[in-house]
Design a protein around this motif. Structure first.
Motif, PDB file in Angstrom:
ATOM      1  N   UNK A 100      -3.916  11.106 -11.792  1.00 50.62           N
ATOM      2  CA  UNK A 100      -3.239  12.157 -11.047  1.00 50.62           C
ATOM      3  C   UNK A 100      -2.352  13.014 -11.948  1.00 50.62           C
ATOM      4  N   UNK A 101      -2.469  14.317 -11.787  1.00 55.89           N
ATOM      5  CA  UNK A 101      -1.530  15.226 -12.439  1.00 55.89           C
ATOM      6  C   UNK A 101      -0.489  15.568 -11.385  1.00 55.89           C
ATOM      7  N   UNK A 102       0.663  14.953 -11.462  1.00 51.04           N
ATOM      8  CA  UNK A 102       1.702  15.104 -10.448  1.00 51.04           C
ATOM      9  C   UNK A 102       2.505  16.381 -10.647  1.00 51.04           C
ATOM     10  N   UNK A 103       3.205  16.761  -9.597  1.00 55.63           N
ATOM     11  CA  UNK A 103       4.073  17.943  -9.612  1.00 55.63           C
ATOM     12  C   UNK A 103       5.232  17.705 -10.579  1.00 55.63           C
ATOM     13  N   UNK A 104       5.496  18.671 -11.428  1.00 56.82           N
ATOM     14  CA  UNK A 104       6.540  18.533 -12.452  1.00 56.82           C
ATOM     15  C   UNK A 104       7.954  18.464 -11.863  1.00 56.82           C
ATOM     16  N   UNK A 105       8.126  18.920 -10.614  1.00 55.43           N
ATOM     17  CA  UNK A 105       9.451  18.850 -10.000  1.00 55.43           C
ATOM     18  C   UNK A 105       9.689  17.531  -9.259  1.00 55.43           C
ATOM     19  N   UNK A 106       8.680  16.658  -9.219  1.00 53.62           N
ATOM     20  CA  UNK A 106       8.834  15.355  -8.565  1.00 53.62           C
ATOM     21  C   UNK A 106       9.750  14.465  -9.399  1.00 53.62           C
ATOM     22  N   UNK A 107      10.575  13.698  -8.720  1.00 56.04           N
ATOM     23  CA  UNK A 107      11.445  12.771  -9.448  1.00 56.04           C
ATOM     24  C   UNK A 107      10.625  11.571  -9.909  1.00 56.04           C
ATOM     25  N   UNK A 108      11.069  10.960 -10.976  1.00 54.11           N
ATOM     26  CA  UNK A 108      10.373   9.779 -11.489  1.00 54.11           C
ATOM     27  C   UNK A 108      10.435   8.641 -10.470  1.00 54.11           C
ATOM     28  N   UNK A 109      11.502   8.599  -9.676  1.00 52.75           N
ATOM     29  CA  UNK A 109      11.604   7.592  -8.618  1.00 52.75           C
ATOM     30  C   UNK A 109      10.496   7.759  -7.590  1.00 52.75           C
ATOM     31  N   UNK A 110      10.235   9.012  -7.177  1.00 47.13           N
ATOM     32  CA  UNK A 110       9.136   9.293  -6.240  1.00 47.13           C
ATOM     33  C   UNK A 110       7.792   8.892  -6.831  1.00 47.13           C
ATOM     34  N   UNK A 111       7.572   9.310  -8.050  1.00 43.65           N
ATOM     35  CA  UNK A 111       6.299   9.022  -8.713  1.00 43.65           C
ATOM     36  C   UNK A 111       6.126   7.522  -8.885  1.00 43.65           C
ATOM     37  N   UNK A 112       7.202   6.838  -9.252  1.00 40.51           N
ATOM     38  CA  UNK A 112       7.156   5.386  -9.418  1.00 40.51           C
ATOM     39  C   UNK A 112       6.799   4.700  -8.102  1.00 40.51           C
ATOM     40  N   UNK A 114       1.986   0.411 -10.925  1.00 45.76           N
ATOM     41  CA  UNK A 114       0.904  -0.566 -11.004  1.00 45.76           C
ATOM     42  C   UNK A 114       1.340  -1.872 -10.344  1.00 45.76           C
ATOM     43  N   UNK A 115       0.398  -2.760 -10.119  1.00 54.72           N
ATOM     44  CA  UNK A 115       0.714  -4.056  -9.501  1.00 54.72           C
ATOM     45  C   UNK A 115       1.648  -4.887 -10.378  1.00 54.72           C
ATOM     46  N   UNK A 116       1.668  -4.613 -11.688  1.00 58.11           N
ATOM     47  CA  UNK A 116       2.569  -5.354 -12.574  1.00 58.11           C
ATOM     48  C   UNK A 116       4.003  -4.818 -12.536  1.00 58.11           C
ATOM     49  N   UNK A 117       4.215  -3.649 -11.921  1.00 55.90           N
ATOM     50  CA  UNK A 117       5.558  -3.081 -11.806  1.00 55.90           C
ATOM     51  C   UNK A 117       5.848  -1.945 -12.771  1.00 55.90           C
ATOM     52  N   UNK A 118       4.978  -1.725 -13.750  1.00 58.89           N
ATOM     53  CA  UNK A 118       5.150  -0.598 -14.665  1.00 58.89           C
ATOM     54  C   UNK A 118       4.519   0.657 -14.069  1.00 58.89           C
ATOM     55  N   UNK A 119       5.024   1.805 -14.451  1.00 60.91           N
ATOM     56  CA  UNK A 119       4.391   3.084 -14.158  1.00 60.91           C
ATOM     57  C   UNK A 119       3.673   3.492 -15.433  1.00 60.91           C
ATOM     58  N   UNK A 120       2.369   3.747 -15.332  1.00 63.06           N
ATOM     59  CA  UNK A 120       1.579   4.102 -16.505  1.00 63.06           C
ATOM     60  C   UNK A 120       1.340   5.606 -16.537  1.00 63.06           C
ATOM     61  N   UNK A 121       1.690   6.223 -17.661  1.00 60.83           N
ATOM     62  CA  UNK A 121       1.486   7.657 -17.856  1.00 60.83           C
ATOM     63  C   UNK A 121       0.682   7.837 -19.141  1.00 60.83           C
ATOM     64  N   UNK A 122      -0.337   8.678 -19.050  1.00 62.49           N
ATOM     65  CA  UNK A 122      -1.183   8.983 -20.199  1.00 62.49           C
ATOM     66  C   UNK A 122      -0.958  10.429 -20.587  1.00 62.49           C
ATOM     67  N   UNK A 123      -0.810  10.701 -21.870  1.00 61.06           N
ATOM     68  CA  UNK A 123      -0.636  12.087 -22.311  1.00 61.06           C
ATOM     69  C   UNK A 123      -1.866  12.549 -23.092  1.00 61.06           C
ATOM     70  N   UNK A 124      -2.150  13.830 -22.964  1.00 69.69           N
ATOM     71  CA  UNK A 124      -3.321  14.402 -23.623  1.00 69.69           C
ATOM     72  C   UNK A 124      -3.124  15.892 -23.824  1.00 69.69           C
TER      73      UNK A 124
END
Length: 135
Positions: free
Chosen positions: A93-105, A110-120
């Motif tokens: 997902x390419x999320x909205x840049x104005x979304x807070x990290x709390x919302x995105x989290x 993930x099921x392990x509790x981390x938020x995974x972000x990939x950059x490209x």
């Protein structure tokens, strides 16, 4: 750096550590830093133009926006202002840049509790500049 260490660095975080270890790590992080979110940032596997980050784990405040986090990453990678950088949340997902990290989290962790972000860079999502003809 030994060849084995280099290959381990290139391996995705989820493959380097088992699920139980990752869950324990998140519990430890969240107990020490209750106002921060555990985020894993990795380079897209087929990315060739952007450098690797010196670290993959970040502790991010809930109220930080994705746009602010992008600026932080651009600084860490030391990108030229003309270079593009895209963030994929949870590898899909390419999320909205104005979304807070709390919302995105809360939506994409993930099921392990981390938020995974990939950059490209832009070339990952379309034809490379060398293959594309003049406009």
């Amino acid at each position: 750096m030994a060849p084995f260490e280099k290959s381990m660095e290139m391996m995705p975080f989820k493959q380097r550590k088992c699920l139980a270890t990752r869950k324990d790590e998140v519990c430890s992080i969240r107990s020490k830093f209750p106002n921060k979110l555990p985020v894993i940032v990795e380079r897209y596997m087929r990315e060739r133009t952007l450098p690797l980050l010196d670290k993959t784990k970040f502790l991010v405040p809930f109220e930080l926006t994705l746009g602010q986090f992008l600026c932080l990453l651009r600084t860490k990678i030391a990108l030229d202002p003309s270079q593009t950088l895209f963030l994929l949340v949870a590898e899909r997902s390419m999320s909205c840049m104005s979304s807070s990290m709390g919302d995105i989290y809360s939506r994409f962790r993930d099921t392990d509790g981390f938020l995974y972000i990939t950059y490209a860079s832009q070339e990952v999502f379309g034809a490379s500049q060398l293959a594309a003809g003049p406009c």
